[in-house]
Design a protein around this motif. Sequence first.
Motif, mmCIF file in Angstrom:
data_model
loop_
_atom_site.group_PDB
_atom_site.id
_atom_site.type_symbol
_atom_site.label_atom_id
_atom_site.label_comp_id
_atom_site.label_asym_id
_atom_site.label_seq_id
_atom_site.Cartn_x
_atom_site.Cartn_y
_atom_site.Cartn_z
ATOM 1 N N SER A 189 0.828 -1.209 0.000
ATOM 2 C CA SER A 189 0.000 0.000 0.000
ATOM 3 C C SER A 189 0.861 1.258 0.000
ATOM 4 O O SER A 189 0.519 2.251 -0.665
ATOM 5 C CB SER A 189 -0.921 -0.004 1.220
ATOM 6 N N ALA A 190 1.965 1.234 0.735
ATOM 7 C CA ALA A 190 2.859 2.392 0.754
ATOM 8 C C ALA A 190 3.436 2.661 -0.630
ATOM 9 O O ALA A 190 3.589 3.821 -1.037
ATOM 10 C CB ALA A 190 3.975 2.162 1.768
ATOM 11 N N THR A 191 3.749 1.609 -1.360
ATOM 12 C CA THR A 191 4.252 1.783 -2.726
ATOM 13 C C THR A 191 3.180 2.358 -3.624
ATOM 14 O O THR A 191 3.434 3.262 -4.426
ATOM 15 C CB THR A 191 4.739 0.433 -3.268
ATOM 16 N N GLY A 192 1.954 1.852 -3.494
ATOM 17 C CA GLY A 192 0.869 2.352 -4.327
ATOM 18 C C GLY A 192 0.499 3.791 -4.027
ATOM 19 O O GLY A 192 0.110 4.545 -4.930
ATOM 20 N N ALA A 193 0.610 4.195 -2.761
ATOM 21 C CA ALA A 193 0.270 5.569 -2.396
ATOM 22 C C ALA A 193 1.367 6.558 -2.771
ATOM 23 O O ALA A 193 1.096 7.760 -2.853
ATOM 24 C CB ALA A 193 -0.014 5.656 -0.897
ATOM 25 N N GLY A 194 2.589 6.087 -2.993
ATOM 26 C CA GLY A 194 3.691 6.985 -3.353
ATOM 27 C C GLY A 194 4.506 7.450 -2.179
ATOM 28 O O GLY A 194 5.077 8.556 -2.229
ATOM 29 N N CYS A 195 4.597 6.632 -1.117
ATOM 30 C CA CYS A 195 5.417 7.006 0.041
ATOM 31 C C CYS A 195 6.877 7.135 -0.379
ATOM 32 O O CYS A 195 7.380 6.352 -1.196
ATOM 33 C CB CYS A 195 5.289 5.966 1.147
#
Length: 421
Positions: free
Chosen positions: A229-235
């Motif tokens: 999820s962090a990768t998908g959100a752009g963290c």
Amino acid sequence: MAARVNGLGWATRPLLRVVQTWCLDGRRWVRALRRNPVRVVFPSGQVVERKPGPGKQPRRAAAEASPSEQRPKQPLQVSPSQTPCTWEESGLRYDKALPGDRRLSSVMTIVKSRPFREKQGKILLEGRRLIADALKAGAVPKVFFFSRLEYIKELPIDKLKGVSLIKVKFEDIKDWSDLVTPQGIMGIFAKPDHVKMTYPETQLRHLLPLLLICDNLRDPGNLGTILRSATGAGCSKVLLTKGCVDAWEPKVLRAAMGAHFQVPIVNNLDWETLPNYLPTDTRVYVADNCGLYAQAQRSDKASDHGWVCERRLSKLHKYEEEDDDLEPGASRAWLPELEVQSYDLDWTEAPAAVVIGGETHGVSLESLQLAESTGGKRLLIPVVPGVDSLNSAMAASILLFEGKRQLRVRAEHSSRDRSYH
């Protein structure tokens, strides 16, 4: 007697010659069957001419043809990934495991333990896509176990120099695989360093001033989902404190689906050194359902607020019990007091870092102190009364994508204001 023996030998010689002649005739007939005759003569005397197939001509006619009429031989076209000369020129060689070879079992036994990964700096990657992503990001391979040679030939040749290549049976890989459907290739890599990694350009273009801090997360599936999820959100970065499950555990890698090689991950951090990995002016926000406990006490029913977690209330009670033991004049500054804010209100005006705690123990006291020192708040996700709490991975996904939405709206407003001016 000698004459008799001589006579016997004389009598047997024609038999030997007949047998030998029959063998030669048999071989001659076998060779004849392999040939493509151009003329067939039947016992009746009938002669049948056989025309050569299209594009074919008798050898003698072909030999007598002029050089200009002869077609030049075209070289055999072979795919570069299948040509063995490429491997020979590069000097790559592989070993074939014989029965009783214990190299795979000995490596698998120790590489799946966290103490070995931390001491030796080695990790296990399984699957063709995950290995390809690791090589593209700059991870350094040490050993490859594979069941089919084509799996190795799919990988970049320049990344395989100096790597031990061992071909084993698919059944052996299946015995040690954590996948439901093993893909026939496993690799031992040096533990990647986020500073030396090369992340995809697409991911770098969409990075946001948003970080994630994992506090005491111990479930491998939850951590892998959170990383995804962090990768998908752009963290821009994911920080893991001590007490979290190892980010390079096989179950975490399987759940993350390649997120390890798309977003920087810093593992096993102390709370004292964690602020060094935060950008300047970063505000730390804590996802903790205990935030409204003080407000709930003002009401007759705590359930009126709809998001109070009974299990985490008991944790806060523990803090208060320790606080009650203090002497009347003692300081109570050790217990942080953070303002409570709903998750859908604006909290991304400055670079933000979100702390996600484990489902069993929640967030730590150190995370609350860090949030207080940076001017952060508690972010609460309302849930229906009677629900204990959200899954850590679900709560992280909600907060991260809400932060992404707020940053997008802020960027749209700023661009609109510039266009007006």
